[in-house]
Design an enzyme around this catalytic site. Structure first.
Site, PDB file in Angstrom:
ATOM      1  N   GLU A 162     -23.437  10.515   2.713  1.00 31.41           N
ATOM      2  CA  GLU A 162     -23.196   9.399   3.619  1.00 31.41           C
ATOM      3  C   GLU A 162     -24.436   8.983   4.404  1.00 31.41           C
ATOM      4  O   GLU A 162     -24.434   7.923   5.045  1.00 31.41           O
ATOM      5  CB  GLU A 162     -22.053   9.735   4.584  1.00 31.41           C
ATOM      6  CG  GLU A 162     -22.375  10.770   5.649  1.00 31.41           C
ATOM      7  CD  GLU A 162     -22.285  12.204   5.169  1.00 31.41           C
ATOM      8  OE1 GLU A 162     -22.407  13.105   6.015  1.00 31.41           O
ATOM      9  OE2 GLU A 162     -22.107  12.431   3.956  1.00 31.41           O
ATOM     10  N   HIS A 213     -24.981  15.709   2.235  1.00 33.15           N
ATOM     11  CA  HIS A 213     -24.440  14.579   2.996  1.00 33.15           C
ATOM     12  C   HIS A 213     -24.757  13.259   2.300  1.00 33.15           C
ATOM     13  O   HIS A 213     -25.730  12.586   2.651  1.00 33.15           O
ATOM     14  CB  HIS A 213     -25.047  14.552   4.405  1.00 33.15           C
ATOM     15  CG  HIS A 213     -24.639  15.675   5.280  1.00 33.15           C
ATOM     16  ND1 HIS A 213     -23.581  15.586   6.160  1.00 33.15           N
ATOM     17  CD2 HIS A 213     -25.146  16.927   5.425  1.00 33.15           C
ATOM     18  CE1 HIS A 213     -23.456  16.738   6.814  1.00 33.15           C
ATOM     19  NE2 HIS A 213     -24.392  17.562   6.380  1.00 33.15           N
ATOM     20  N   CYS A 264     -20.367  18.925   3.146  1.00 31.35           N
ATOM     21  CA  CYS A 264     -20.910  19.989   3.987  1.00 31.35           C
ATOM     22  C   CYS A 264     -19.772  20.777   4.653  1.00 31.35           C
ATOM     23  O   CYS A 264     -19.104  21.565   4.002  1.00 31.35           O
ATOM     24  CB  CYS A 264     -21.896  19.414   4.998  1.00 31.35           C
ATOM     25  SG  CYS A 264     -22.988  20.664   5.731  1.00 31.35           S
TER      26      CYS A 264
END
Length: 226
Positions: free
Chosen positions: A193, A191, A92
Site C-alpha cells: 500500500e 506493505h 505485515c
C-alpha cells in the site's frame, strides 16, 4: 446481411471491501482499493464487518490490533466470517493476524487462523533493519514488485494447501517466504500500500469479485468513486 451487434460488455462489479480500522496504515489501503475499482469502507464494528464482501487487515502492531479486536468484540465474528469463506488480505501485521501459529509474540496474543501457516513476528529485525527489495510475485505480470519491509514477519511453515507467491531473492534472508495465498485469503510480509504499485491490491479485488460472483451476492454501491 450485417453481422449482429456485439453484446455490450458488463462493467466489472464494484465490491465493498472493508479495511480494519483499529490501528495501522488504514488510509493507504483505502486509497489503493478505491483506485482498483472497489468501494472501500472502514470496519470497526460487527455490523460493518457483516456488510462487506472482503476485508483488508493493515500493517501496524499485531499485538495491539489483537487486543483491540477483543475490545471491539470483533475477534470471534471475524473468525466466523473467515471460516465461511470471506476473502481477506493481510499486510505485515495483517499477515501475523491471519496465521494459524505465531512465533515470538505475546502469550496472550490472538490470531485468526485464516491461513494454515506459521509466521515469525519481527523476523527481519527491528525498525532500523527495515529495507526494500524487488520480488518476483506469482500471478502478477509486468515485472518485479517493489516490496517495503518494516519490522516485517516471514512465513516459516506453509501448509499443504497454501500457495507460496513470493520469497526473498537474495541476502541473508534469501528464500524466506513473504507472500502466500490459501483460497480467498492473501497475505504479504511487506506493505504494497505504500509504493503506489496497485497490482497486489488488484489481485485481491479480483479475488473478492470472483468469490462474490460464485456466491451471487457482491455488494455494488450506487455511489461513484471519488
Amino acid at each position: 446481411m450485417s453481422a449482429p451487434a456485439a453484446e455490450p460488455q458488463a462493467a466489472p462489479s464494484r465490491p465493498t471491501i472493508g479495511v480494519l480500522a483499529l490501528q495501522g496504515d488504514v488510509r493507504e489501503h483505502l486509497a489503493a482499493l478505491r483506485a482498483c475499482g472497489a468501494e472501500p469502507v472502514l470496519v470497526r464494528r460487527v455490523g460493518e464487518l457483516e456488510a462487506v464482501d472482503g476485508l483488508v487487515l493493515p500493517g501496524g502492531e499485531s499485538t495491539a490490533i489483537s487486543k483491540l479486536l477483543q475490545v471491539f468484540d470483533l475477534l470471534d465474528p471475524l473468525r466466523a466470517r473467515l471460516r465461511d469463506g470471506m476473502p481477506a488480505f493481510g499486510s505485515c501485521a495483517g499477515m501475523i493476524l491471519l496465521a494459524s501459529e505465531v512465533l515470538d509474540t505475546r502469550p496472550d496474543a490472538q490470531h485468526l487462523s485464516g491461513i494454515d501457516m506459521t509466521v515469525r513476528r519481527n523476523a527481519f529485525g527491528r525498525q532500523v533493519d527495515s529495507f526494500e527489495t524487488d520480488l518476483d510475485f506469482a500471478g502478477l505480470d509486468d515485472g518485479p514488485v517493489r516490496a517495503v519491509f518494516i519490522r516485517a514477519p516471514w512465513v516459516e511453515r506453509a501448509g499443504d494447501g497454501v500457495q507460496v507467491l513470493a520469497t526473498v531473492p537474495d541476502g541473508p534472508s534469501r528464500g524466506r517466504i513473504v507472500a502466500v495465498r490459501q483460497g480467498n485469503v492473501l497475505a504479504t510480509s511487506f506493505h504494497p500500500e505504500v509504493t503506489g504499485d496497485l497490482r497486489v491490491h488488484r489481485m485481491f479485488v479480483d479475488i473478492v469479485r470472483a468469490a462474490g460472483d460464485r456466491a451471487g451476492n457482491v455488494h455494488t454501491p450506487d455511489v461513484q468513486p471519488t
